[in-house]
Design an enzyme around this catalytic site. Structure first.
Site, mmCIF file in Angstrom:
data_model
loop_
_atom_site.group_PDB
_atom_site.id
_atom_site.type_symbol
_atom_site.label_atom_id
_atom_site.label_comp_id
_atom_site.label_asym_id
_atom_site.label_seq_id
_atom_site.Cartn_x
_atom_site.Cartn_y
_atom_site.Cartn_z
ATOM 1 N N TYR A 54 -47.372 -17.458 -45.623
ATOM 2 C CA TYR A 54 -46.645 -16.743 -44.796
ATOM 3 C C TYR A 54 -45.470 -15.769 -45.401
ATOM 4 C CZ TYR A 54 -47.104 -16.926 -39.647
ATOM 5 O OH TYR A 54 -47.500 -16.662 -38.415
ATOM 6 N N GLU A 56 -43.463 -13.267 -43.846
ATOM 7 C CA GLU A 56 -42.491 -12.445 -43.319
ATOM 8 C C GLU A 56 -41.240 -11.766 -43.948
ATOM 9 O OE1 GLU A 56 -41.340 -14.737 -39.672
ATOM 10 O OE2 GLU A 56 -43.380 -14.428 -38.849
ATOM 11 N N ASP A 201 -51.986 12.056 -39.247
ATOM 12 C CA ASP A 201 -52.733 10.750 -39.244
ATOM 13 C C ASP A 201 -53.942 11.160 -39.979
ATOM 14 O OD1 ASP A 201 -54.321 8.367 -38.736
ATOM 15 O OD2 ASP A 201 -54.201 8.804 -36.340
ATOM 16 N N THR A 228 -55.420 4.340 -42.140
ATOM 17 C CA THR A 228 -56.305 3.323 -42.369
ATOM 18 C C THR A 228 -56.739 3.320 -43.845
ATOM 19 O OG1 THR A 228 -58.374 4.355 -42.154
ATOM 20 C CG2 THR A 228 -57.404 3.309 -40.248
ATOM 21 N N LYS A 231 -61.482 3.462 -44.350
ATOM 22 C CA LYS A 231 -62.547 4.628 -44.355
ATOM 23 C C LYS A 231 -63.024 5.174 -45.595
ATOM 24 C CE LYS A 231 -61.145 4.584 -39.164
ATOM 25 N NZ LYS A 231 -60.233 5.347 -38.098
ATOM 26 N N ARG A 237 -60.225 -3.608 -44.453
ATOM 27 C CA ARG A 237 -59.783 -2.910 -43.143
ATOM 28 C C ARG A 237 -58.191 -3.177 -43.015
ATOM 29 N NH1 ARG A 237 -64.140 -2.289 -40.432
ATOM 30 N NH2 ARG A 237 -62.932 -1.122 -38.696
HETATM 31 C C1 LIG Z 1 -59.693 5.118 -37.075
HETATM 32 C C2 LIG Z 1 -58.509 5.809 -36.519
HETATM 33 C C3 LIG Z 1 -57.122 5.109 -36.247
HETATM 34 C C4 LIG Z 1 -57.427 3.621 -35.861
HETATM 35 O O1 LIG Z 1 -57.811 2.744 -36.961
HETATM 36 P P1 LIG Z 1 -58.049 1.140 -36.646
HETATM 37 O O2 LIG Z 1 -57.869 0.468 -37.966
HETATM 38 O O3 LIG Z 1 -59.430 1.008 -35.978
HETATM 39 O O4 LIG Z 1 -56.992 0.473 -35.772
HETATM 40 C C5 LIG Z 1 -56.103 5.917 -35.996
HETATM 41 N N1 LIG Z 1 -56.225 7.078 -36.091
HETATM 42 C C6 LIG Z 1 -57.218 7.817 -36.518
HETATM 43 C C7 LIG Z 1 -57.185 9.309 -36.716
HETATM 44 C C8 LIG Z 1 -58.338 7.182 -36.907
HETATM 45 O O5 LIG Z 1 -59.433 7.902 -37.229
#
Ligand SMILES: *Cc1c(COP(=O)(O)O)cnc(C)c1O
Length: 422
Positions: A54, A56, A201, A228, A231, A237
């Site tokens: 933990y 936090e 994003d 993220t 990807k 993840r």
């Molecule tokens: C994949 C994605 C997310 C969310 O990611 P998760 O890990 O699935 O919660 C947010 N914004 C965009 C543009 C994405 O492609």
């Protein structure tokens, strides 16, 4: 590949499913643009004993004892993230992309405030205001769109007009189904004009930015980047929030991630992020990022030559959106299923102004990060595209599809997942 002997000896059912998934990942071609093969080192960190701990709080300011090693790990992740994206602040604790986005909205906005994001049917993500998400009950979402889905050009004039009328406090630039580079300067200009925080994003394209193959929105003056890590960035993840400077906005974000929105950080996951960021800082990561785009462009070219309509008219990044219903009379769902049957995994997708429904839309979306990690180059990208088109033409011919499946398996055998990723 780990042989998962401990799971095997104590949990046969989970072991069997896991072994099946191992084989699926090795013998099929992964074309889901948000997926990749994380390295063994990343997975080792992510599966480590840090899951026991933990932590936090933040490095140097924790609510539990015993943090001499976790502080080192989280600090490494933070410093490497800042170096990768050329910025002043990183929060590496978000458990995934969606929590990173939501925590950031809460950090910067009051309930009822307005967020401007890309229209969902034009490529935006669920977290940018899809009616099925809870955050639409809290914030007001307004949209911008493409001016022309066949070029991908965004309608910046209309965007400015809507922004002036609705006064968004946040403008989001980002997508999960759009294949061109956004004009980041335009976003900053509009944001400054209406006094909005400008957020990128970059969940899908973070690895391509880190690898220098796509523009970095910070260079155009963006305030915040959300991403993220699993990807194109090829980590475990998870999610991450970056800001240009370690100032007021950064403090609000730290407070909102913890204790505002999440509990304890997943330190094993943060260790995986630290390892992945070191990998992404290596020169070989640049080659990977460049090759991802070359492969996507090679695939797009084959589809175009075969008169399949591509949204945005092609691609600048790692993904391609094809209107298979409009061009071949095959629905996105039918295409996804037939390709799955021959060992090629991708997903059906709505296209801009889709006349069909989300469960059976007109398009498919596919991308090249995972196949590039696997060592495939343009020649294999072209071969794969031809195989995909052949599969679609023979979608009702089981015998032909069985033959194609063997060709896909051969291609995978020729390009096994490299040792460090296996
Ligand atoms: C994949 C994605 C997310 C969310 O990611 P998760 O890990 O699935 O919660 C947010 N914004 C965009 C543009 C994405 O492609």
């Amino acid at each position: 590949m780990s042989d998962y002997q401990f799971i095997k000896s104590q949990d046969e059912k989970v072991y069997e499913a896991l072994a099946g998934e191992v084989l699926r990942q090795q013998t099929g071609v992964e074309l889901i643009p948000s997926e990749n093969y994380a390295s063994r080192a990343v997975r080792e960190a992510n599966g480590s004993i840090l899951t026991n701990k933990y932590s936090e709080g933040y490095p140097g300011k924790r609510y539990y004892g015993g943090q001499e090693f976790t502080d080192v790990i989280e600090t490494l992740a933070i410093e490497r993230a800042k170096e990768l994206f050329g910025c002043g602040f990183a929060n590496v604790q978000p458990h995934a992309g969606a929590p990173a986005n939501i925590a950031t909205y809460f950090a910067l906005l009051e309930p009822g405030d307005t967020i401007m994001g890309m229209d969902l049917s034009h490529g935006g993500h669920l977290t940018h205001g899809h009616p099925v998400t809870y955050i639409t009950k809290i914030f007001n979402f307004v949209r911008y769109k493409m001016k022309n889905p066949d070029t991908g050009e965004i309608d910046y004039e209309d965007m400015l007009k809507v922004a002036k009328e609705t006064k968004p406090k946040v403008i989001m630039a980002g997508f999960s189904a759009y294949s061109r580079e956004l004009d980041y300067e335009q976003f900053v200009k509009i944001g400054r004009e209406v006094g909005a925080v400008v957020i990128g994003d970059v969940a899908h394209i973070a690895g391509l930015i880190a690898g220098g193959a796509l523009k970095n929105p910070f260079d155009a003056g963006f305030d915040v980047l959300l991403t993220t890590t699993h990807k194109t960035l090829r980590g475990p993840r998870g999610g991450m929030i970056l800001t240009r400077e370690d100032a007021d906005i950064a403090k609000k974000i730290n407070k909102e991630v913890f204790p505002g929105f999440q509990g304890g950080p997943i330190m094993s996951n943060i260790a995986g992020k630290a390892v992945a960021f070191k990998e992404a800082l290596q020169p070989s990561f640049k080659d990977y990022a460049t090759q991802v785009i070359k492969n996507a462009q090679a695939m797009a070219q084959v589809f175009k030559e075969n008169e399949v309509r591509l949204l945005c008219g092609g691609t600048d990044n790692h993904l391609v959106l094809a209107d298979v219903y409009g061009s071949l009379g095959i629905t996105g769902q039918e295409a996804e299923v037939s390709l799955d049957e021959v060992g090629i995994t991708l997903n059906k997708n709505m296209i801009a102004d889709d006349p069909r429904s989300p469960m059976d839309p007109s398009g498919i979306r596919f991308g090249t990060p995972a196949m590039t990690t696997r060592g495939m180059k343009e020649a294999q990208a072209i071969k794969l595209s031809e195989i995909m088109l052949e599969t679609l033409q023979n979608k009702d011919d089981a015998q032909e599809k069985a033959k194609i499946k063997r060709r896909v398996e051969e291609l995978c055998l020729e390009h096994p997942i490299p040792e460090v990723f296996n």
